[in-house]
Enzyme design. Structure first.
Site, PDB file in Angstrom:
ATOM      1  N   CYS A  59      -6.211  -4.576  20.758  1.00 45.32           N
ATOM      2  CA  CYS A  59      -4.932  -3.998  20.351  1.00 45.32           C
ATOM      3  C   CYS A  59      -5.124  -2.502  20.108  1.00 45.32           C
ATOM      4  CB  CYS A  59      -4.446  -4.680  19.070  1.00 45.32           C
ATOM      5  SG  CYS A  59      -3.161  -3.733  18.229  1.00 45.32           S
ATOM      6  N   LYS A 119      -8.207   5.966   9.182  1.00 49.14           N
ATOM      7  CA  LYS A 119      -7.239   4.965   8.788  1.00 49.14           C
ATOM      8  C   LYS A 119      -7.586   4.437   7.390  1.00 49.14           C
ATOM      9  CE  LYS A 119      -5.328   0.919  10.937  1.00 49.14           C
ATOM     10  NZ  LYS A 119      -5.171   0.107  12.113  1.00 49.14           N
ATOM     11  N   HIS A 172      -4.554  -1.981  16.030  1.00 46.14           N
ATOM     12  CA  HIS A 172      -5.476  -2.620  15.088  1.00 46.14           C
ATOM     13  C   HIS A 172      -6.923  -2.643  15.575  1.00 46.14           C
ATOM     14  CE1 HIS A 172      -1.533  -4.108  13.711  1.00 46.14           C
ATOM     15  NE2 HIS A 172      -2.097  -4.049  12.527  1.00 46.14           N
ATOM     16  N   CYS A 188       0.174  -6.962  14.815  1.00 46.23           N
ATOM     17  CA  CYS A 188       1.467  -6.347  15.194  1.00 46.23           C
ATOM     18  C   CYS A 188       2.554  -7.386  15.348  1.00 46.23           C
ATOM     19  CB  CYS A 188       1.367  -5.621  16.531  1.00 46.23           C
ATOM     20  SG  CYS A 188       0.230  -4.259  16.578  1.00 46.23           S
ATOM     21  N   HIS A 194       0.835  -1.197   0.000  1.00 46.32           N
ATOM     22  CA  HIS A 194       0.000   0.000   0.000  1.00 46.32           C
ATOM     23  C   HIS A 194       0.874   1.252   0.000  1.00 46.32           C
ATOM     24  CE1 HIS A 194       1.020   0.194   4.206  1.00 46.32           C
ATOM     25  NE2 HIS A 194       0.400  -0.951   4.467  1.00 46.32           N
ATOM     26  N   LYS A 226      -8.826  -1.841   3.959  1.00 44.78           N
ATOM     27  CA  LYS A 226      -9.592  -2.502   2.899  1.00 44.78           C
ATOM     28  C   LYS A 226     -11.079  -2.496   3.248  1.00 44.78           C
ATOM     29  CE  LYS A 226      -6.331  -4.841   0.271  1.00 44.78           C
ATOM     30  NZ  LYS A 226      -5.242  -5.730   0.618  1.00 44.78           N
ATOM     31  N   CYS A 230      -1.094  -9.775  19.613  1.00 44.57           N
ATOM     32  CA  CYS A 230      -1.797  -9.223  18.450  1.00 44.57           C
ATOM     33  C   CYS A 230      -1.103  -9.756  17.214  1.00 44.57           C
ATOM     34  CB  CYS A 230      -1.759  -7.692  18.445  1.00 44.57           C
ATOM     35  SG  CYS A 230      -2.384  -7.038  16.875  1.00 44.57           S
ATOM     36  N   HIS A 240       3.864   1.570   2.432  1.00 41.65           N
ATOM     37  CA  HIS A 240       5.087   0.896   1.980  1.00 41.65           C
ATOM     38  C   HIS A 240       5.778   1.740   0.904  1.00 41.65           C
ATOM     39  CE1 HIS A 240       2.628  -2.849   3.151  1.00 41.65           C
ATOM     40  NE2 HIS A 240       3.541  -2.666   4.093  1.00 41.65           N
TER      41      HIS A 240
HETATM   42  N1  MSP Z   1       7.461  -6.800   8.936  1.00 44.31           N
HETATM   43  C1  MSP Z   1       7.493  -5.685   9.819  1.00 44.31           C
HETATM   44  C2  MSP Z   1       8.802  -4.915   9.691  1.00 44.31           C
HETATM   45  C3  MSP Z   1      10.031  -5.745   9.998  1.00 44.31           C
HETATM   46  S1  MSP Z   1      11.516  -4.801   9.832  1.00 44.31           S
HETATM   47  C4  MSP Z   1      12.684  -5.779  10.466  1.00 44.31           C
HETATM   48  C5  MSP Z   1       6.332  -4.729   9.501  1.00 44.31           C
HETATM   49  N2  MSP Z   1       5.750  -4.862   8.305  1.00 44.31           N
HETATM   50  S2  MSP Z   1       4.512  -3.989   7.803  1.00 44.31           S
HETATM   51  O1  MSP Z   1       4.215  -4.426   6.467  1.00 44.31           O
HETATM   52  O2  MSP Z   1       3.449  -4.047   8.756  1.00 44.31           O
HETATM   53  O3  MSP Z   1       4.998  -2.497   7.782  1.00 44.31           O
HETATM   54  C6  MSP Z   1       6.080  -2.118   6.974  1.00 44.31           C
HETATM   55  C7  MSP Z   1       6.299  -0.615   7.083  1.00 44.31           C
HETATM   56  O4  MSP Z   1       5.167   0.054   6.560  1.00 44.31           O
HETATM   57  C8  MSP Z   1       6.479  -0.150   8.532  1.00 44.31           C
HETATM   58  O5  MSP Z   1       7.516   0.800   8.628  1.00 44.31           O
HETATM   59  C9  MSP Z   1       5.148   0.503   8.827  1.00 44.31           C
HETATM   60  O6  MSP Z   1       5.232   1.546   9.765  1.00 44.31           O
HETATM   61  C10 MSP Z   1       4.795   1.054   7.473  1.00 44.31           C
HETATM   62  N3  MSP Z   1       3.366   1.346   7.371  1.00 44.31           N
HETATM   63  C11 MSP Z   1       2.329   0.486   7.507  1.00 44.31           C
HETATM   64  N4  MSP Z   1       1.159   1.192   7.374  1.00 44.31           N
HETATM   65  C12 MSP Z   1       1.441   2.508   7.165  1.00 44.31           C
HETATM   66  C13 MSP Z   1       0.710   3.647   6.832  1.00 44.31           C
HETATM   67  N5  MSP Z   1      -0.611   3.653   6.760  1.00 44.31           N
HETATM   68  N6  MSP Z   1       1.395   4.776   6.565  1.00 44.31           N
HETATM   69  C14 MSP Z   1       2.772   4.824   6.526  1.00 44.31           C
HETATM   70  N7  MSP Z   1       3.489   3.757   6.820  1.00 44.31           N
HETATM   71  C15 MSP Z   1       2.861   2.647   7.347  1.00 44.31           C
HETATM   72  O7  MSP Z   1       6.019  -3.919  10.351  1.00 44.31           O
END
Ligand code: MSP
Length: 479
Positions: free
Chosen positions: A147, A301, A150, A133, A24, A304, A130, A27
């Site tokens: 949580c 937030k 979430h 998380c 998304h 989906k 959770c 990322h």
């Molecule tokens: N797998 C773990 C990270 C392990 S690093 C050793 C994880 N994955 S995640 O897919 O949930 O999140 C990946 C990154 O995307 C994190 O830095 C997280 O903060 C970021 N984001 C997830 N949702 C987000 C938003 N809505 N906005 C901005 N960044 C966010 O955590």
């Protein structure tokens, strides 16, 4: 960035996303922010290594694969590709893509476990987990049994587990952060981390019995347990640069200059990860930059189920890759949460990119063709120095600074009216256009880490004293 330990060497990472669903905008933003840092340091002449990848173990990936009726390894391999594809669509310049299912990664995770074994002990754990998380929540952080992030029910579990003696590192971690030896950016995140450390660090459970979760890196010397997904995943930052299999490469890059992560995972990176490294006798990272969250307009937030998730691929298809990069870097505050909506993207696109930068380049190129046959004298303009902003990971301010120069050059055109000058002073119009082009080129150069495709086009349009009209418009207006 503090590169005192290894001058001219720069190692930057993103966090590695879970692959339980498609990528998304959050990322995308993180990939792009780290990419700016990597491209900037490369342009400054540093040897740079930029790492990204995917986090494929843990309960979340496992459960989602099961729900989809797929074998988990096949499921994560398939979904990893959508993250890799996004990095390509976004023009991310990573040097390597790590997967936690790689054999070399697993071997490295086992090695660091062994190196930390003097701080690892077995006990029983009971608590609320959770899956979203991938962590246990202590009572004091649980909100109405749910949580806090979430807002979902937690899973209570009781199990035999290995623990890591995080508590032992409380004072060392506090000093590292307080003294900026581990620089946490922005300042408010540093303060949050210090406040958390002051509350006391507790030991953490770092394994799961295979009977509960068979998917993960096996604990060395106990094949009935897999490692907790975070212990495994954090190791990616060293497994990818040869911690287990290439000591020369490892010595070249470690420690990382910057880990780019989101606010929800700052604690893992500022507290647990440095403690693991200290325990294993390794250097700690020089800095952790913590970005905020992207929400839908109005602060809700993106999810989906609410139907307000926007797919990065679609935005790129409509507006182009640099428009998305620009929005994520400029319209989302680098030190806070921000909002994304298609209407807002359209406004920013038209105002800054089509009317601001695009129009400046278009006008100057076409006037040079019209009044000077496309030829111009190559002149110099003062470079735009954005190093302070990028040292502080203020992508938004760096772009603001560059765009001020765009506004100034557009104003110069309005004030000097080249179309009037052209009527009776061809030398003056040629001089003005040459100066405008010199400024546009410094703008293009400063924009290179942010909008690489656009910067290349600017360079191609104004190359070697002749305007190239075949490049086309940078940002056509979209209404
Ligand atoms: N797998 C773990 C990270 C392990 S690093 C050793 C994880 N994955 S995640 O897919 O949930 O999140 C990946 C990154 O995307 C994190 O830095 C997280 O903060 C970021 N984001 C997830 N949702 C987000 C938003 N809505 N906005 C901005 N960044 C966010 O955590």
């Amino acid at each position: 960035m503090n590169s005192a330990n290894k001058p001219n060497t720069f190692y930057v990472t993103t966090s590695i996303p879970y692959v339980n669903s498609t990528p998304h905008l959050g990322h995308a933003m993180e990939f792009v922010q780290a990419d700016v840092l990597a491209r900037w340091r490369r342009a400054c002449g540093d040897d740079t290594f930029f790492l990204t990848g995917t986090d494929e173990h843990g309960q979340k990936n496992w459960q989602t694969a099961e729900k989809n009726g797929m074998e988990v390894a096949e499921f994560t391999a398939r979904n990893t590709e959508s993250f890799r594809t996004l990095t390509q669509l976004l023009h991310i310049s990573n040097n390597y893509f790590v997967r936690t299912t790689d054999d070399r990664h697993k071997a490295a995770a086992q090695k660091i476990w062994n190196e930390c074994s003097h701080d690892i002990y077995k006990d029983t754990y009971s608590g609320s987990y959770c899956v979203g998380c991938e962590r246990f929540y202590p009572e004091k952080e649980i909100v109405d049994g749910k949580c806090p992030i979430h807002e979902t029910e937690l899973e209570y579990s009781e199990m035999e587990s290995y623990f890591f003696r995080l508590s032992k590192y409380t004072d060392q971690i506090r000093s590292l952060i307080a003294d900026d030896k581990l620089r946490v950016l922005p300042a408010k995140r540093k303060n949050e981390m210090l406040a958390f450390v002051d509350g006391g660090l507790e030991d953490v459970s770092i394994s799961r019995p295979k009977s509960q979760l068979p998917w993960g890196v096996e604990v060395p010397s106990d094949s009935s347990h897999v490692m907790y997904v975070w212990f495994d995943a954090l190791t990616n930052y060293i497994s990818a640069i040869g911690y287990e299999d290439n000591s020369e490469q490892f010595a070249q890059w470690w420690p990382a200059q910057v880990h780019v992560v989101g606010k929800d995972i700052a604690r893992f990176h500022c507290l647990l990860w440095p403690a693991m490294l200290l325990s294993a006798g390794l250097d700690t990272p020089r800095s952790v930059y913590v970005h905020g969250f992207i929400n839908a307009v109005g602060g809700t937030k993106m999810s989906k189920s609410l139907g307000n998730v926007v797919d990065p691929d679609e935005i790129i298809a409509t507006y182009g890759v640099d428009a998305l990069r620009y929005y994520l870097l400029r319209a989302i505050p680098s030190d806070n949460d921000g909002e994304f909506g298609l209407e807002r993207l359209g406004l920013v696109y038209n105002a800054d990119l089509a009317n601001g930068l695009g129009n400046l380049v278009q006008r100057v190129a076409s006037m040079t063709v019209k009044y000077c046959d496309g030829a111009f004298a190559v002149a110099q303009a003062e470079k735009i120095d954005i190093s302070k902003q990028l040292n502080d990971c203020r992508f938004d301010r760096a772009l603001e600074q560059i765009f001020t120069h765009i506004t100034i050059q557009n104003q110069r055109i309005e004030e000097n009216k080249p179309w009037e000058l052209a009527k009776n002073d061809s030398a003056a119009v040629a001089e003005l256009l040459a100066s405008l082009i010199a400024h546009i080129k410094t703008i293009g150069e400063a924009l290179t880490p942010f909008l690489p495709e656009t910067a290349e086009k600017i360079d191609a349009i104004f190359k070697d004293g002749k305007v190239d009209t075949s490049v086309g418009m940078l940002f056509p207006r979209i209404d």
